[in-house]
Design an enzyme around this catalytic site. Structure first.
Site, PDB file in Angstrom:
ATOM      1  N   ASN A 195       0.774  -1.448  -0.085  1.00 29.97           N
ATOM      2  CA  ASN A 195       0.217   0.112  -0.306  1.00 29.97           C
ATOM      3  C   ASN A 195       1.003   1.122   0.406  1.00 29.97           C
ATOM      4  O   ASN A 195      -0.007   2.267   0.275  1.00 29.97           O
ATOM      5  CB  ASN A 195      -0.984  -0.191   0.888  1.00 29.97           C
ATOM      6  CG  ASN A 195      -0.385   0.064   2.915  1.00 29.97           C
ATOM      7  OD1 ASN A 195       1.485   0.198   2.361  1.00 29.97           O
ATOM      8  ND2 ASN A 195      -1.291  -0.093   3.655  1.00 29.97           N
ATOM      9  N   HIS A 196       2.063   1.052   0.261  1.00 27.24           N
ATOM     10  CA  HIS A 196       3.257   2.168   0.054  1.00 27.24           C
ATOM     11  C   HIS A 196       2.974   2.719  -1.672  1.00 27.24           C
ATOM     12  O   HIS A 196       2.722   2.206  -2.184  1.00 27.24           O
ATOM     13  CB  HIS A 196       4.125   1.992   0.221  1.00 27.24           C
ATOM     14  CG  HIS A 196       4.759   1.147   1.545  1.00 27.24           C
ATOM     15  ND1 HIS A 196       5.810   0.793   2.008  1.00 27.24           N
ATOM     16  CD2 HIS A 196       3.771   1.525   3.025  1.00 27.24           C
ATOM     17  CE1 HIS A 196       5.990   0.698   3.355  1.00 27.24           C
ATOM     18  NE2 HIS A 196       4.393   0.793   3.707  1.00 27.24           N
ATOM     19  N   PHE A 197       2.614   3.816  -1.828  1.00 31.18           N
ATOM     20  CA  PHE A 197       2.454   5.105  -2.892  1.00 31.18           C
ATOM     21  C   PHE A 197       2.637   6.790  -2.365  1.00 31.18           C
ATOM     22  O   PHE A 197       3.981   7.434  -1.582  1.00 31.18           O
ATOM     23  CB  PHE A 197       1.142   5.017  -3.449  1.00 31.18           C
ATOM     24  CG  PHE A 197       0.425   6.146  -2.168  1.00 31.18           C
ATOM     25  CD1 PHE A 197       0.375   6.749  -2.401  1.00 31.18           C
ATOM     26  CD2 PHE A 197      -0.490   5.837  -1.187  1.00 31.18           C
ATOM     27  CE1 PHE A 197      -0.024   8.009  -1.038  1.00 31.18           C
ATOM     28  CE2 PHE A 197      -1.511   6.598  -0.753  1.00 31.18           C
ATOM     29  CZ  PHE A 197      -1.259   7.822  -0.698  1.00 31.18           C
ATOM     30  N   HIS A 319       2.212   6.059  11.632  1.00 32.35           N
ATOM     31  CA  HIS A 319       1.042   5.085  11.977  1.00 32.35           C
ATOM     32  C   HIS A 319       1.587   3.962  12.462  1.00 32.35           C
ATOM     33  O   HIS A 319       0.901   3.479  12.730  1.00 32.35           O
ATOM     34  CB  HIS A 319       0.607   4.460  10.453  1.00 32.35           C
ATOM     35  CG  HIS A 319       0.028   5.767   9.565  1.00 32.35           C
ATOM     36  ND1 HIS A 319      -0.543   5.155   7.809  1.00 32.35           N
ATOM     37  CD2 HIS A 319      -0.623   7.031  10.061  1.00 32.35           C
ATOM     38  CE1 HIS A 319      -0.548   6.589   7.940  1.00 32.35           C
ATOM     39  NE2 HIS A 319      -1.098   7.301   8.891  1.00 32.35           N
ATOM     40  N   SER A 370      -7.302   4.969  -0.033  1.00 36.44           N
ATOM     41  CA  SER A 370      -6.306   4.373  -1.052  1.00 36.44           C
ATOM     42  C   SER A 370      -6.670   4.943  -2.337  1.00 36.44           C
ATOM     43  O   SER A 370      -7.001   5.756  -3.209  1.00 36.44           O
ATOM     44  CB  SER A 370      -7.894   2.511  -1.307  1.00 36.44           C
ATOM     45  OG  SER A 370      -8.667   3.336  -1.336  1.00 36.44           O
ATOM     46  N   HIS A 394      -5.930   5.505  11.015  1.00 38.43           N
ATOM     47  CA  HIS A 394      -4.599   5.870   9.761  1.00 38.43           C
ATOM     48  C   HIS A 394      -5.175   6.054   8.001  1.00 38.43           C
ATOM     49  O   HIS A 394      -4.237   6.036   7.414  1.00 38.43           O
ATOM     50  CB  HIS A 394      -3.745   5.085  10.014  1.00 38.43           C
ATOM     51  CG  HIS A 394      -3.263   3.165   9.868  1.00 38.43           C
ATOM     52  ND1 HIS A 394      -4.951   2.970  10.083  1.00 38.43           N
ATOM     53  CD2 HIS A 394      -2.886   3.045   8.654  1.00 38.43           C
ATOM     54  CE1 HIS A 394      -4.718   1.879   8.925  1.00 38.43           C
ATOM     55  NE2 HIS A 394      -3.683   1.792   8.484  1.00 38.43           N
TER      56      HIS A 394
END
Length: 471
Positions: A195-197, A319, A370, A394
DNA sequence: ATGTCC
């Protein structure tokens, strides 16, 4: 049910609960609540020295031992510290950078995203262009964002805009394994995966003019959001210390309902060793986000006629972290060990560690959406100080497993659909896009709406994506 | 999240 967004799990929900559980959720989000996550929330309430409540935010979902979206504070003498209460990606966090550009000045988003994708190393196991030496890694783990800024990768003002100024002073390198060091050395300055972006966003809506202006954002501003953590280093530190903490759980005869809740007394040698190594990993993550910020600034100065310093850090939050913090418990100020796992610090006005020029507003809180959905800027509140040890949600919270998302969804189709909406996505694989599909997550607006209504943090601005790079 | 299994 305490009120329309706050719920209680009574003692006895699982055996040996020392305090009740509390969680924040709207009726609309109730259908997303997993029984396993609720059990985990109750299990945490059985741990020694837990203060007030085992807590969960509206983005609660099942995690390793502790639920993701969970907050738990422990007494420094009677209480414990647990790697499961922080998670594997130590100091996974988010920062928001404001550019001097208006959305109309951004030009071809595809060009910008392509350039960013080729500059910021992205994906599992990727290495940075500049590899730090072992000595430099020590400096990173002890100095965090501050050390890399001293090396020329940022401005002094950046540090003021980071939670804890981008460095936990309690960090120590003594209990960082060789393996963790080897994994960490080549990865500082890489985005990672899952989910890193890195997202280019525009401020679409201002809900609180006074706070937005104090935080330095206005409507139609172009911003950059970076979401990443401590890469292989934090992962290895968590893995290593889980072993020693598991042994300590037995040694100190701590009774736990689930092996994944392994913990040690806060002040035990094992507990302190984990805390120091975790803080070192947290510092590495701050340095990582700082290095990526530097790359982004270089690209913006190259493509647009803007100065490096004109890209301003709005704020940087963690987070996944455990911290010794001062909180008022039963009317008395005391230091407690707060675990936030998939939860954001949200300190209220004039609390400790908020930049002085915005202290009267409260801490800026960043909630990423997201892929393809809105992200939010909020402000911390005194309600959060009273109810959740100064914490809020978060993010959106996963509702589809990665495997289910990969099986049921087409990454290519999602990419095309987003492109039709003017959002350009560039990722290392279509599988990552499927795993991170918007439908795989709870709606970020609904989650944020709950914390806003609960008063745990208040909406300041909503940002929409223009383009995103993903691992 | 993660050298997605030492």
């Amino acid at each position: 049910m305490i009120n329309e967004v706050e719920w209680e799990i009574k003692k006895g929900f699982v055996p040996d609960m020392r305090v009740p559980g509390r969680f924040f959720l709207s009726e609309k989000l109730c259908e997303t609540l997993e029984e396993g996550a609720l059990n985990q929330l109750a299990n945490v309430a059985t741990l020694p020295g837990i203060i007030k409540n085992s807590l969960a935010m509206p983005d609660i979902h099942w995690g390793y031992g502790f639920p993701i979206g969970g907050v738990a504070a422990f007494d420094m003498d009677e209480g414990v510290i647990s790697p499961g209460g922080v998670g594997f990606d130590i100091n996974c966090g988010v920062r928001l950078i404001k550019t001097p550009l208006d959305v109309s000045e951004i030009g071809k988003i595809k060009r910008l995203i392509t350039e960013l994708f080729h500059t910021v190393p992205t994906g599992v196991g990727t290495k940075a262009e500049k590899k730090f030496s072992s000595g430099e890694l020590d400096e990173i783990m002890l100095g965090g964002a501050g050390w890399v800024v001293g090396e020329g990768y940022g401005t002094k003002e950046d540090l003021i805009r980071c939670e804890s100024n981008g460095c936990m002073k309690e960090a120590g390198t003594e209990h960082i394994s060789t393996k963790a060091r080897q994994r960490g050395m080549p990865q500082c300055g890489t985005l990672g995966s899952g989910n890193h972006f890195l997202e280019i966003q525009t401020v679409k809506e201002i809900m609180d003019e006074e706070a937005a202006s104090a935080f330095g954002v206005s409507k139609d501003d172009v911003c950059i959001m970076i979401h990443c953590g401590s890469r292989g280093l934090g992962h290895q530190v968590c893995t290593d210390h889980l072993k020693s903490i598991e042994a300590a759980t037995k040694k100190y005869k701590i009774k736990i309902p689930d092996g994944q809740l392994a913990c040690a007394p806060v002040k035990s040698p094992e507990g302190r060793a984990y805390y120091e190594a975790m803080a070192a990993s947290a510092n590495y993550a701050w340095a990582n986000r700082q290095l990526i910020t530097h790359m982004v600034r270089e690209i913006f100065t190259k493509i647009y006629k803007v100065e490096y310093e004109e890209l301003k850090l709005v704020y940087d939050v963690s987070h996944n972290v455990a911290k010794y913090e001062e909180h008022v418990v039963d009317g008395i100020k005391k230091t407690v060990c707060v675990h936030r796992k998939g939860a954001t610090r949200a300190f209220g006005p004039n609390c400790h560690d908020i930049p002085s020029d915005i202290a009267n507003i409260g801490q800026p809180v960043l909630i990423p959406g997201s892929m393809g959905t809105s992200s939010y800027l909020l402000k911390g509140t005194m309600t959060a100080m009273e109810k959740t040890f100064g914490s809020t949600c978060h993010g959106s919270g996963r509702i589809y497993s990665r495997s289910k998302a990969k099986k049921d969804l087409s990454g290519l189709k999602i990419k095309e659909d987003l492109e039709k909406r003017g959002i350009y996505v560039k990722a290392t694989s279509n599988n990552v896009i499927a795993e991170e599909a918007p439908v795989a997550y709870k709606s970020s607006s609904e989650v944020v709406n709950v914390v806003h209504r609960a008063g745990l943090s208040l909406e300041v601005a909503r940002l929409e994506p223009l383009g995103v790079i993903k691992g």
